[in-house]
Write a protein that holds these residues in place. Structure first.
Motif, PDB file in Angstrom:
ATOM      1  N   GLU A 145       0.576   9.512  -2.722  1.00  0.00           N
ATOM      2  CA  GLU A 145       0.013   8.573  -3.708  1.00  0.00           C
ATOM      3  C   GLU A 145       0.814   8.532  -4.998  1.00  0.00           C
ATOM      4  N   ILE A 146       2.058   8.094  -4.887  1.00  0.00           N
ATOM      5  CA  ILE A 146       2.902   8.129  -6.091  1.00  0.00           C
ATOM      6  C   ILE A 146       2.480   7.129  -7.154  1.00  0.00           C
ATOM      7  N   ASP A 147       1.563   6.227  -6.821  1.00  0.00           N
ATOM      8  CA  ASP A 147       1.090   5.304  -7.853  1.00  0.00           C
ATOM      9  C   ASP A 147       0.153   6.006  -8.848  1.00  0.00           C
ATOM     10  N   SER A 148      -0.337   7.210  -8.488  1.00  0.00           N
ATOM     11  CA  SER A 148      -1.271   7.928  -9.365  1.00  0.00           C
ATOM     12  C   SER A 148      -0.693   8.108 -10.763  1.00  0.00           C
ATOM     13  N   GLY A 149      -1.443   7.717 -11.749  1.00  0.00           N
ATOM     14  CA  GLY A 149      -1.051   7.950 -13.140  1.00  0.00           C
ATOM     15  C   GLY A 149       0.055   7.049 -13.659  1.00  0.00           C
ATOM     16  N   LEU A 150       0.341   5.960 -12.939  1.00  0.00           N
ATOM     17  CA  LEU A 150       1.398   5.059 -13.404  1.00  0.00           C
ATOM     18  C   LEU A 150       0.836   3.673 -13.707  1.00  0.00           C
ATOM     19  N   ASP A 151       1.346   3.069 -14.798  1.00  0.00           N
ATOM     20  CA  ASP A 151       0.967   1.673 -14.996  1.00  0.00           C
ATOM     21  C   ASP A 151       1.863   0.811 -14.094  1.00  0.00           C
ATOM     22  N   LEU A 152       1.601  -0.475 -14.067  1.00  0.00           N
ATOM     23  CA  LEU A 152       2.277  -1.324 -13.087  1.00  0.00           C
ATOM     24  C   LEU A 152       3.798  -1.359 -13.266  1.00  0.00           C
ATOM     25  N   ASP A 153       4.259  -1.384 -14.536  1.00  0.00           N
ATOM     26  CA  ASP A 153       5.705  -1.433 -14.779  1.00  0.00           C
ATOM     27  C   ASP A 153       6.374  -0.141 -14.326  1.00  0.00           C
ATOM     28  N   ALA A 154       5.728   0.980 -14.667  1.00  0.00           N
ATOM     29  CA  ALA A 154       6.304   2.281 -14.283  1.00  0.00           C
ATOM     30  C   ALA A 154       6.287   2.417 -12.761  1.00  0.00           C
TER      31      ALA A 154
END
Ligand code: ADP
Ligand code: MG
Length: 246
Positions: free
Chosen positions: A173-182
């Motif tokens: 789940e690498i999307d964890s803790g990232l905003d859309l741009d990051a």
């Protein structure tokens, strides 16, 4: 190749993985789709080794060797890398020393006679990598991940990949803790690292990542077991129908 056969893994006294059979070939990228709370971190962490996750039965081999006999350092030396869902912060370990240590360990793994890089040489060597990822050199003197933002932590993980070139990159789940741009930036960096000599194993319930990373195969998991497998079109199908239809 990583071959997982009829793997059962538990946490406390609950069985989470209930007969997982999957394989990952080195030159392919994978997406393992799994709805939330159902075993993504269990599988990822178990493959890397975590005391919390207990092996019940079944096997995991890495290039034909029993992975479960290897300690975490050996697994890393053999090319396994876990990108954590929640990247740990470790007080008292300086980022520069951590990076130099893992770099030297992997350097020696490939060539036992090679001279380790000293702190001075390593700082010079790592400069180009820091620049390419827009990481300020001052970060090297900070404790590992302590107080880093989600985006900064992911960049440090990608920096590690650039230093040790892992073969099997497990992304929990690498999307964890990232905003859309990051998130987009991380996904693009990962795609740029993808080659015939490594395998990105994306374990997720979030379909967006497939817009940025080209995967060869999709596994769909439910209730701790593999329910379906197919090409990238399978992910599209599930994103439209939902996990409950499986
Ligand atoms: P995912 O990463 O897919 O969201 P996990 O692998 O983290 O799911 O968790 C799978 C299941 O294991 C969940 O139901 C979770 O509540 C349970 N679990 C995780 N850790 C523990 C624990 N320490 N004790 C009991 N159950 C746990
Ligand atoms: Mg998880």
């Amino acid at each position: 190749m990583i071959e997982i056969k009829n793997l059962h893994v538990g946490v406390e006294d609950k069985e989470i993985l209930r007969g997982v059979t999957l394989d990952f070939e080195l030159w392919k990228n994978y997406c393992v789709l799994w709805k939330n709370g159902s075993g993504k971190s269990t599988l990822s962490s178990f493959l890397m080794w975590f005391p919390k996750y207990k092996h019940i039965s079944g096997s995991v081999s890495l290039q034909g060797e029993n992975l479960l006999d290897m300690d975490p350092e050996e697994r890393s030396k053999e090319g396994l890398f876990l990108s954590f869902q929640n990247v740990p912060e470790i007080k008292g370990i300086r980022l520069s020393e951590y990076l130099r240590t893992i770099y030297n360990i992997h350097l020696k793994q490939n060539n036992p006679d090679v001279q380790e890089l000293s702190p001075f040489i390593f700082k010079r060597f790592i400069k180009k990598h820091l620049e390419s990822l827009h990481i300020d050199e001052k970060f090297l003197d900070r404790d590992l991940n302590v107080g880093f933002s989600g985006w900064e932590k992911r960049k440090i993980e990608i920096l590690q990949m650039k230093l040790i070139w892992p073969k099997y990159i497990i992304l929990d789940e690498i999307d964890s803790g990232l905003d859309l741009d990051a998130f987009r930036a991380v996904a693009e960096l990962l795609q740029s690292l993808s080659s015939d000599e490594n395998s990105l194993i994306i374990i997720t319930h979030y379909f967006k990542i497939l817009d940025y990373i080209k995967v060869d195969k999709v596994y769909v998991m439910k209730d701790g077991e593999l329910k379906k497998q197919g090409g990238p079109e399978l992910a599209k199908e599930i994103s439209e129908s939902g996990f409950s239809e499986i």
